[in-house]
Design an enzyme around this catalytic site. Structure first.
Site: not given
Length: 1002
Positions: A66, A505
């Site tokens: 990510c 994340h």
């Protein structure tokens, strides 16, 4: 990508931060062409693979990547950089000279990045796969170059880009980077000056991503002040001073200015890195003039003025503090209030009663007891209790007399309530404090002095506040004049990290300069966003998400964001037209592969679903349904609040006047007997203020009434406050024990009381405590004298809660969540009731609403919503039966029947299908969707009237492509309020279900 932390305490805001990239590359070796339907947040529906018109492309997460998606998206959506990558080309002569492993690797990486960028420009896919480029990065870090930190991966990526462009810029002299477009675009210089033996020493240094510390600063300007000047400086808000004597000034700013926010620090005591969650604000436009070397003299002069103003502000604030917190003891109070209280004491009418004649209650002289000590509960704050107790006992006699034996009047018993001296009127003391004697002359002298001094104090306080505001405004506007607003930089991208130092994340917010909007890029998902959402996720201090990188661009250089134009026509080139011919062919070939994949997918699914439908036709038997009365399928249009939450505040309007009028029309002493479940019979006065018998029957009010009954002896002996404390403790304990009970298919304790819901979801103590107090303050308790006294006592305690003691936004949000929880249950139960009564269309509408709202709750916590399995199961049953009905009607080819079939599809089935594929979707839901699609695809080859064929052509694309439109569910029909409460309805519905089919509710 979300990396889990097994040691996370869900009750605390622990240090969430960033380092992600620990899953081995071996498990992602086959990611170039991954299996469909992987649990990566990507829809398994082929229709959702297709890119919507003018929508940016997402990037697939191929295993803890990510961070790569966030960085690449922020660079790709900078048109000037995108052009550089797409047009990257090396001559044969340069390629022949590239012999080293690093040079060959950099060239290969650039070629993969070009292909990735080309797909992001012209692909028909909703998201693209970056595996080839990512694998090159991972290969480098498997060798001796291996490093762990994500920021180092990012730096390595940018280094490779710089080296690759250096080959194209100057093949003869690799050391000369003046013509390197990466250097020209992202690199600047600063002058570092320091004082050495009385001489100013300076040198020029280059920078790319400029690092900034977060700790100790409130906004980006303060961070820059701290980073640029390491001398005795003053920022606008920070109290820090530094003394190394070195200053830095930007001598050349790059067109793209990137700030790297240092949100991680190493905890020496724990031996591990931790994330800094401190809030740091940053603007959409920042002016860099004050940090430029050419503005040294102007900026240094203003810094001196800032220091002077801050010193002045400190003196003013200290003076104001002296007036606001006056006194020589440990406890201090506003001076103006103290003068007022002394004036009130002096002007109180003297009495001839001797203090010795007043009955003394020994308990009145003991130290105040904390109500929460009695509750065995934590206090709301360190300095105040939610229910404070200045006295625990009251005289037994309802009335008392003065020294002459005459009863006291109501006027004599009235007391002035002061918040810093007592929590309630001292009703056990019959008289106000007053001077024993005072002459008119003394009173005149004291009154005139106190009034004059109080006026002086108030005037001085107001002057100090005005001066503080004036100085603060001067500080804020110190660098706002036009001369220092000539170099604006606009925010282009914000890279966000959510998590902790070892896991997390990443996503990015990127400004769409053409359409003037913010977009959120979260792996394959690209959604429109707002500045407000960006602030919530990026400033930090509110959640475990915060910005770690800010990318600004020079607002006076339009070429940075200008799109490609045609040399002949001057028109902007978009999509495939902006690509070089070789990349255009590459993208077209990939789009052809996509169409082939979609055809194969549809053929496989249609064949599988046809076979399954044939098997089900022979084996599936319809389940029996039980008869239920019409009244049992009614649902509340709005779930009535019976918890005493924020909506339970008494209303002071015409309704109270009407109740007062009604009360006066009845005999004063008339009472009636009411049966309360779980409590028994109680006597209710006819003149009860606001009493509502229907509300008295709710489970929440039953518990409060029962708790008050248990506190009767304490109330009669020690008074209303002690009675409230006892009742509060009884109800708190009962509800906590109830929250520990296990949920069964027939019973959910959360439906019985809002506090059970709060306990199970670990709501903050202040929210729980105030909610329970609100219940004891409910106007429906005004059915007898004891309940009225406790109700009024609870209301007085609520009024003592100050804004700083309670986050009302958080309080209201918890009650909103519970209100939605009840609404979900009402929709679910009504849907099940309608289904059992054969009203499938109505049932599907309720179940679809229940599933949609419940998904919102479950994202906040597992216990905040209802288990989705029961909703999803009966939603599928409804879809299947409705589709069979619509297909039967359609097959008849009767005009009216066909119209009914099309209505069922357009209003019920298709909207529900579209919503199902928008989020994460189970295999069972996929199966029912494909069953529906196969059913209608099977009509394509059949003979039918042209009008019927036309109707099929109208709605079939919507059946097959669930991403083509925005879908809004039709609101459920408005019906009368049901007399049945949710608890009893749940029991009845679940017993009915279990009597007809096997359903497991987790």
């Amino acid at each position: 990508m979300v990396i889990k932390d097994s040691g996370l305490d869900c009750l605390t805001y622990s240090c969430f931060n960033s380092r992600a990239l620990e899953v081995s590359a071996e498990e992602n070796a086959a990611c170039v062409k991954r299996k469909r339907c992987e649990g990566s947040g990507e829809s398994c529906s082929p229709a959702d693979w297709i890119r919507q018109e003018d929508c940016p492309v997402g990037i697939r997460n191929v295993g803890n990547t990510c961070w790569f998606s966030a960085v690449i998206q922020s660079l790709f959506h900078l048109p000037v950089f995108r052009r550089l990558v797409l047009n990257y080309c090396l001559s044969e002569r340069v390629l022949e000279k590239c012999k080293s492993h690093s040079e060959k690797r950099n060239i290969a990486f650039m070629q993969e990045l070009r292909c990735l960028f080309a797909l992001m420009v012209g692909s028909n896919r909703r998201f693209v796969d970056p595996s080839a480029a990512v694998e090159l990065l991972r290969d480098a870090f498997r060798t001796s170059e291996a490093q762990q930190d994500v920021s180092e991966f990012t730096h390595k990526l940018l280094d490779w880009l710089e080296d690759a462009f250096q080959l194209a810029a100057n093949g003869n002299n690799p050391e000369d980077k003046q013509n390197n477009p990466m250097v020209q675009l992202f690199y600047g210089t600063f002058v570092a000056e320091r004082l050495h033996e009385g001489k100013i020493m300076s040198n020029i240094e280059q920078f790319g991503q400029y690092p900034l510390q977060v700790n100790g600063f409130d906004d980006l300007d303060e961070c820059l002040e701290g980073a640029m000047v390491e001398g005795e400086i003053e920022s606008l808000h920070s109290e820090q001073t530094m003394s190394s004597g070195q200053e830095r000034w930007f001598s050349k700013l790059p067109p793209v200015l990137t700030f790297e926010l240092s949100r991680f620090e190493f905890n020496q005591s724990l031996g591990r890195p931790e994330k800094i969650h401190k809030k740091l604000e940053f603007p959409q436009v920042i002016y860099m003039d004050r940090y430029l070397h050419k503005n040294v003299d102007q900026t240094q002069g203003r810094r001196g003025e800032v220091k002077r103003l801050k010193d002045q502000l400190t003196v003013l604030q200290q003076k104001l503090e002296g007036y606001k917190n006056y006194g020589s003891g440990p406890t201090k109070y506003p001076l103006a209030d103290m003068l007022q209280y002394v004036l009130e004491y002096a002007t109180t009418k003297p009495t001839n009663v001797s203090p010795a004649s007043v009955p003394v209650n020994p308990a009145a002289h003991t130290e105040p007891n904390c109500a929460y000590c009695l509750f065995s509960l934590p206090c709301l704050s360190s300095s105040k209790c939610l229910i404070s107790c200045c006295s625990q006992t009251e005289p037994d006699d309802a009335g008392s007399s003065d020294g002459s034996g005459c009863p006291q009047t109501a006027t004599q018993r009235t007391h002035i309530h002061k918040p810093f001296t007592q929590c309630r009127s001292p009703i056990e003391v019959p008289l106000q404090p007053a001077p024993h004697s005072v002459t008119e002359e003394e009173l005149y002298f004291v009154r005139s002095c106190l009034q004059r001094w109080r006026a002086e104090v108030e005037s001085t306080t107001n002057e100090l506040k005005a001066s503080i505001d004036k100085v603060s405004q001067a500080l804020e506007g110190m660098y706002s004049d036009n001369s220092l607003c000539q170099v604006p930089y606009r925010l282009h991208a914000v890279l966000v990290h959510e998590g902790q130092a070892s896991a997390g994340h990443y996503w990015a917010y990127i400004y769409d300069h053409a359409n003037k909007r913010w977009l959120k890029y979260n792996d394959v998902m690209v959604t429109e966003s707002t500045w407000e959402e960006l602030v919530r996720d990026s400033y930090g201090g509110m959640t475990n998400a915060s910005a770690y990188c800010l990318m600004y661009i020079n607002d006076k250089l339009p070429y940075l964001i200008a799109e490609d134009t045609d040399d002949e026509t001057g028109q902007a080139l978009k999509g495939m037209d902006s690509l070089p011919s070789i990349l255009r062919s590459y993208v077209r070939e990939d789009n052809r592969w996509l169409q082939q994949e979609l055809r194969e997918w549809e053929e496989q699914f249609c064949q599988a679903q046809r076979e399954e439908a044939q098997v089900q036709t022979h084996t599936e038997k319809p389940s029996a349904t039980t008869d239920r009365s019409e009244s049992e399928v009614e649902v509340e249009e709005q779930v009535i609040s019976d918890e005493g939450g924020p909506e339970a505040e008494p209303e002071a309007s015409s309704s109270e006047e009407n109740q007062a009028t009604a009360a006066r029309s009845q005999p004063e002493n008339d009472v009636s007997e009411v049966e309360i479940p779980n409590v028994g019979k109680i006597l209710v006065r006819s003149d009860a203020d606001g009493y509502n018998e229907e509300m008295m029957l709710t489970p929440a009010m039953q518990g409060v009434i029962f708790a008050i009954a248990k506190a009767r002896q304490v109330f009669d002996k020690e008074g209303p406050e002690a009675g409230l404390i006892k009742a509060f403790h009884e109800e708190y304990s009962r509800l906590y024990e109830l929250s520990q009970e296990e949920t069964t298919p027939q019973q959910d304790p959360r439906l019985q009381h809002v506090l059970v819901y709060f306990f199970q979801n670990q709501a903050p103590n202040p929210v729980i405590e105030r909610t329970l107090l609100e219940q004891f303050a409910d106007r429906n308790l005004s059915f007898d004298d004891r309940a009225i006294s406790i109700m009024r006592e609870a209301r007085s305690k609520i009024r003592l809660i100050k804004p700083e003691d309670m986050d009302m936004d958080e309080y209201l949000q918890w009650h909103d969540d519970y209100s939605m929880f009840k609404t979900v249950f009402a929709y679910l139960l009504t849907g099940l009731e309608q289904y059992q009564n054969g009203k499938i269309r109505e049932a599907l509408n309720y179940l679809a609403h229940a599933h949609q709202d419940n998904s919102v709750l479950l994202r906040k916590g597992e216990k905040k919503g209802v288990d989705q399995s029961l909703i999803a199961l009966y939603r599928r049953k409804c879809l299947k039966e409705l589709n069979e009905k619509a297909a039967t009607l359609f097959k008849s080819q009767d005009e009216n029947d066909v119209a009914d079939a099309v209505t069922i599809m357009n209003e019920c089935i298709i909207p529900c299908m579209h919503l199902m594929v928008r989020g994460s979707i189970s295999q069972e839901d996929l199966d029912i969707i494909e069953l529906i699609r196969s059913c209608w695809c099977s009509y394509l080859g059949q003979d039918m009237d042209d009008s019927v064929q036309e109707k099929l052509s109208d709605f079939l694309p919507r059946v097959l492509d669930c991403s083509a439109e925005m879908v809004v569910l039709k609101e459920p029909p408005k019906v009368r309020n049901s007399p049945h409460d949710l608890c009893s309805r749940l029991t009845a519905v679940m017993e009915s279900i279990h009597s007809t089919s096997v359903v497991t509710v987790k």
